[in-house]
Design an enzyme around this catalytic site. Structure first.
Site, short mmCIF file in Angstrom:
data_model
loop_
_atom_site.label_atom_id
_atom_site.label_comp_id
_atom_site.label_asym_id
_atom_site.label_seq_id
_atom_site.Cartn_x
_atom_site.Cartn_y
_atom_site.Cartn_z
N ILE A 122 10.47 -2.48 -0.61
CA ILE A 122 9.55 -3.53 -1.02
C ILE A 122 8.10 -3.08 -0.94
O ILE A 122 7.18 -3.83 -1.27
CB ILE A 122 9.72 -4.80 -0.15
CG1 ILE A 122 9.56 -4.47 1.33
CG2 ILE A 122 11.06 -5.45 -0.44
CD1 ILE A 122 9.62 -5.68 2.25
N GLY A 123 7.88 -1.85 -0.51
CA GLY A 123 6.52 -1.34 -0.43
C GLY A 123 6.50 0.10 0.03
O GLY A 123 7.52 0.66 0.44
N GLY A 148 3.54 2.96 1.94
CA GLY A 148 2.20 3.24 2.44
C GLY A 148 2.10 4.65 2.94
O GLY A 148 3.00 5.48 2.71
N GLY A 149 1.00 4.96 3.63
CA GLY A 149 0.81 6.30 4.13
C GLY A 149 1.86 6.71 5.14
O GLY A 149 2.21 7.88 5.27
N PHE A 150 2.43 5.73 5.88
CA PHE A 150 3.43 6.01 6.89
C PHE A 150 4.79 6.29 6.27
O PHE A 150 5.55 7.14 6.73
CB PHE A 150 3.50 4.83 7.85
CG PHE A 150 4.39 5.05 9.05
CD1 PHE A 150 3.91 5.72 10.16
CD2 PHE A 150 5.68 4.56 9.06
CE1 PHE A 150 4.73 5.92 11.27
CE2 PHE A 150 6.51 4.75 10.16
CZ PHE A 150 6.03 5.44 11.27
N GLY A 151 5.11 5.58 5.20
CA GLY A 151 6.41 5.77 4.56
C GLY A 151 6.83 4.53 3.79
O GLY A 151 6.05 3.61 3.57
N VAL A 182 8.79 0.96 2.98
CA VAL A 182 9.09 -0.28 3.69
C VAL A 182 10.31 -0.91 3.04
O VAL A 182 10.34 -1.10 1.81
CB VAL A 182 7.90 -1.26 3.66
CG1 VAL A 182 8.23 -2.52 4.46
CG2 VAL A 182 6.64 -0.60 4.21
N LYS A 203 9.59 -0.42 8.35
CA LYS A 203 8.71 0.65 7.84
C LYS A 203 9.17 1.97 8.43
O LYS A 203 9.12 2.17 9.64
CB LYS A 203 7.25 0.36 8.20
CG LYS A 203 6.26 1.34 7.62
CD LYS A 203 4.82 0.82 7.66
CE LYS A 203 4.29 0.72 9.06
NZ LYS A 203 2.84 0.39 9.09
N ASP A 254 -8.67 -0.47 9.46
CA ASP A 254 -8.13 -0.29 8.10
C ASP A 254 -7.92 -1.65 7.45
O ASP A 254 -6.85 -1.92 6.88
CB ASP A 254 -6.84 0.52 8.13
CG ASP A 254 -6.47 1.10 6.77
OD1 ASP A 254 -7.37 1.20 5.90
OD2 ASP A 254 -5.30 1.46 6.56
#
Length: 834
Positions: A509-510, A512-515, A517, A531, A627
């Site tokens: 569903i998403g 980001g920089g972490f990985g 989701v 996440k 952030d």
């Protein structure tokens, strides 16, 4: 009379150029065939046949091209428009490349194919990257999100000498690059002439010659290729596998034009004596283009047919115009005038002596270089000549290509770097073996020292399958800088696998920089968002630890809740409460999510401000988010806002003696506090600045940074302040809410974001002040209080009293309490101890 004579001489001069260059073209192109050397099915070990052209694209592993070894392959199992888009080559390292051996100097056609497919192993829509060739940028800041359902084919023409040639792919920060297929082949000799006529309009109107050296030093990027008067022409029909689009969407005055009756016979490409015209051939354009046309409906000299094509502003463009008289019964019956930007260029199909240039039904074309104006469109017209005996104005096809100069900012490719490194080794050998050994040893030690840091900073975030291999140790208990982390929140890996259907790509569903989701459902029925960092990479460990530490100690209605985490078998997974409506950004732009009303947007801003205020003042020791952005503000099923993503957060103590934290700069460009960026001193006011950008995003529904816009508009914060100061803020408001905003509410809202965006942190309000102002904006919108233009709630006692009374009214805000006496008290009522 003198002017007329000058024009005749000018026309004769350029006619002569056309005759010479195109007679050579006709002779050479008659024996030309497209080379089969570089048609590459990227990321595949199998040849595929493109159905549209019936041409074979060779398996990447069998092609004569080379490519970076540090790259990956991904396969798409879902439906795609062509087998070319079943696979992709993925680049995660900077300056990755494809290499080609150029055996013949000439003009080459380069096509790059992109389709951002999603599969069980990848989701290419998050790719952001640059593509370059020696001296030229092909793509800058390319974002693949817009090409998930339809493929993008970028086409370029380049003059390339004999030698090695590389296409370089450079991923942007925390992203990657990809390509599905490549077409790369030499064009017929003189396909683009070295000497092209330049048309200048306005006060310096006239024709000059574009120097051959300048033409060869430029790159051409195809912008429009139009079949005038007919349907789309597909790649399979064109002899160079080009697409031609119908012109109907570009026609300005439809009442003046009609489509010609299609010419059913084969086009008679001129052969033999080429001394009388700029003749076309089957590679210049296919039969289908010359068999249709737009023609004028009347011979009246007051009528023109005009097309308007979107182009880059203030830029040189190469224009090729195609003609073929398919109606006249005899030679010399049709002639007319060509106009660009409503300025006369040349008379078509008749030279200065009245001799017809082209034999009956033979196609021909004209090339020009034209500098676009600041309107963002290129206008091309044809108009009749009163003395013409038959159809007196027509056009069969248009091609427009952008001319790009070489750029010093293009990075050197691997070949150049190799040469420089080799030179350094030679010099080192001359200076002595001892120096060389020292350099090698120091370099080796430095590499060992920085290897772990590079692993953390690496931008390869591509998803991989979950694996049962690897260590089962817990990184949070081995040398953790946060020994007090709440280990009671641990969730087993097998439970998270069960919840997410083993990290099924359909549950993403998403990203980001972490990985990635993933949406999931725990065994107790709770919906969650998991996440997941890339397994085994070791990347993001500090952020992982920070997020757990922060969220395990705080609870607030407007901060996203941490349900648990997993730290086993090389996995780092954070599990949050599921936010049904996604991010605020999802509802503002580039999305299919429902549009938010102005009242909803104010409620969301107030909720997010409450969450940030609690972080700054209500949490023990004080926390700076670092952030704040629209994609880190989530919405639940009732559109209640919750601040998320605390991986970059910093904790205090912050007191009167030390109001800042000295730390390296981290965050997101466009939201970064300029004072923090320059001084590396992080304060609460850094969050206030970022939140000011969010307020502008909410108002304008556009991204914080948009590099495609003009320079003065690219940065939303700067653009918003400029528009406010000019009194034109209404011009940039999201059109979907423009009529919903009370003028007093807008005035106060604009004052609020302006205060947040002050360059000096000491001039910005606290989050408590921002929250107070936003509550006032909400009441002004409801009409509960009346604000005169000269009043300022930050300093006016009367305004403060009005606001206090207004807060006693029923509120649409999910957090507002009827008997709230202060914002701090309201936030405290929303918080809970862990």
């Amino acid at each position: 009379m003198a002017t007329l004579l000058c024009n005749k001489i000018q026309h004769f001069h350029f006619t002569l150029i056309f005759l010479i260059q195109l007679s050579l073209l006709q002779f050479i192109s008659s024996s030309y065939t497209i080379p089969n050397k570089y048609f590459i099915n990227c990321g595949s070990n199998n040849n595929v046949t493109e159905p549209e052209t019936n041409h074979v694209f060779v398996a990447e592993s069998y092609s004569e091209a080379s490519f970076s070894s540090r790259s990956k392959i991904y396969t798409n199992q879902s439906f795609v428009p062509s087998p070319l888009y079943k696979t992709a080559r993925i680049f995660t390292q900077t300056h990755s490349w494809y290499g080609f051996n150029i055996e013949t100097t000439g003009t080459y056609m380069l096509r790059l194919h992109f389709l951002a497919f999603a599969s069980s192993t990848s989701n290419l829509s998050s790719a952001k990257f640059n593509v370059s060739v020696p001296n030229f940028w092909l793509l800058r800041n390319f974002d693949a999100r817009n090409y998930t359902n339809m493929a993008l084919v970028k086409e370029f023409l380049l003059h390339i000498p004999i030698g090695n040639f590389k296409i370089t792919f450079t991923p942007l920060l925390q992203s990657f690059a990809f390509v599905n297929a490549i077409e790369f082949f030499i064009l017929p000799l003189h396909f683009i002439s070295d000497n092209v006529a330049i048309f200048s309009y306005g006060t310096n109107r006239g024709l000059t010659t574009y120097p051959s050296t300048t033409m060869q030093a430029q790159m051409l990027e195809t912008i429009h290729r139009i079949n005038v008067g007919g349907e789309n022409v597909t790649r399979g029909i064109d002899n160079l596998w080009r697409n031609w689009l119908s012109d109907d969407g570009y026609l300005l005055n439809r009442e003046n034009a009609k489509n010609s009756t299609p010419y059913n016979s084969s086009i008679k490409y001129h052969v033999g004596d080429d001394s009388k015209g700029p003749y076309s051939n089957k590679f210049i354009a296919p039969n289908a283009v010359y068999q249709t046309a737009k023609q004028i409906i009347s011979n009246s000299s007051n009528l023109n047919i005009t097309w308007s094509f979107p182009v880059d502003k203030d830029t040189d463009h190469f224009i090729r115009l195609h003609f073929c008289d398919i109606w006249s019964s005899n030679i010399g019956l049709a002639y007319f005038s060509l106009y660009i930007y409503d300025n006369y260029v040349i008379e078509i199909n008749k030279n200065i002596d009245g001799d017809v240039l082209a034999p009956l039904h033979s196609p021909y074309y004209y090339d020009y270089v034209v500098h676009s104006d600041n309107s963002g469109v290129m206008k091309i017209s044809v108009g009749p000549d009163k003395t013409a005996k038959e159809i007196s104005a027509f056009l069969n096809g248009v091609e427009i290509m952008k001319l790009s100069n070489s750029s010093d900012s293009v990075p050197l490719d691997g070949e150049h770097k190799h040469k420089y490194n080799h030179l350094a080794v030679v010099i080192g050998a001359v200076l002595g073996g001892f120096v060389l050994v020292c350099v090698v040893v120091v370099g080796f030690l430095w590499r060992l020292k920085t290897r772990k840091q590079k692993a953390v900073e690496n931008s390869d975030w591509l998803p991989i399958h979950v694996t049962a291999l690897g260590s089962s140790h817990c990184r949070l208990t081995e040398g953790s800088p946060h020994p007090n982390i709440n280990l009671g929140l641990k969730i087993s890996l097998i439970d998270i696998q069960f919840a997410t259907n083993n990290f099924d790509a359909k549950e993403i569903i998403g990203k980001g920089g972490f990985g990635n989701v993933y949406k999931g459902v725990l065994k107790n029925g709770m919906k969650v968002a998991a996440k997941r960092s890339e397994p085994g990479s070791g990347q993001g460990l500090p952020e992982f630890q920070t997020e757990i530490m922060v969220l395990s100690k705080i609870r607030h209605r407007h901060l996203v809740s941490l349900i648990g985490y997993c730290d086993e078998r090389n996995e780092m997974i954070l599990v949050y409460e599921y936010m049904e409506k996604g991010t605020v950004r999802d509802h503002l732009y580039n999305t299919n999510s429902p549009t938010l009303s102005w009242m909803q947007r104010l409620e969301i801003c107030i909720g997010a401000a409450r969450g940030l205020h609690y972080l700054h003042k209500g949490a023990s020791g004080g926390i700076i988010h670092r952030d704040v952005k629209s994609s880190n503000i989530l919405l639940d099923e009732n559109y209640v806002a919750k601040v998320a993503d605390f991986g970059l957060s910093k904790t205090g103590p912050l007191d009167d003696n030390q109001s800042y934290i000295s730390t390296g700069v981290k965050g997101t460009f466009g939201y970064l506090d300029p004072e923090y960026f320059m001084s590396q001193q992080l304060t609460e006011k850094s969050d206030v600045y970022s939140f000011g950008v969010v307020l502008l995003e909410v108002l304008c529904a556009r991204s914080a940074i948009d590099p495609l816009l003009p320079r003065d508009q690219a940065n939303l914060a700067e653009w918003g302040i400029l528009c406010k100061n000019k009194g034109i803020l209404e011009d940039i408001i999201d059109p979907s809410i423009n009529g919903q905003i009370n003028p007093n509410s807008l005035r106060k809202f604009s004052e609020t974001f302006e205060k947040c965006l002050q360059e000096d942190g000491c001039d910005r309000p606290t989050m408590s002040d921002v929250l107070w102002d936003l509550e006032y904006v909400l009441q002004l919108q409801r009409g509960a209080v009346h604000r005169e233009p000269h009043e300022d709630s930050s300093s006016s006692t009367s305004a403060s009293l009005l606001l206090h009374n207004a807060r006693l009214l029923p509120s649409l805000s999910a957090l507002s309490e009827v008997d709230d006496m202060s914002i701090v008290k309201a936030d405290e009522s929303d918080s809970a101890a862990d």
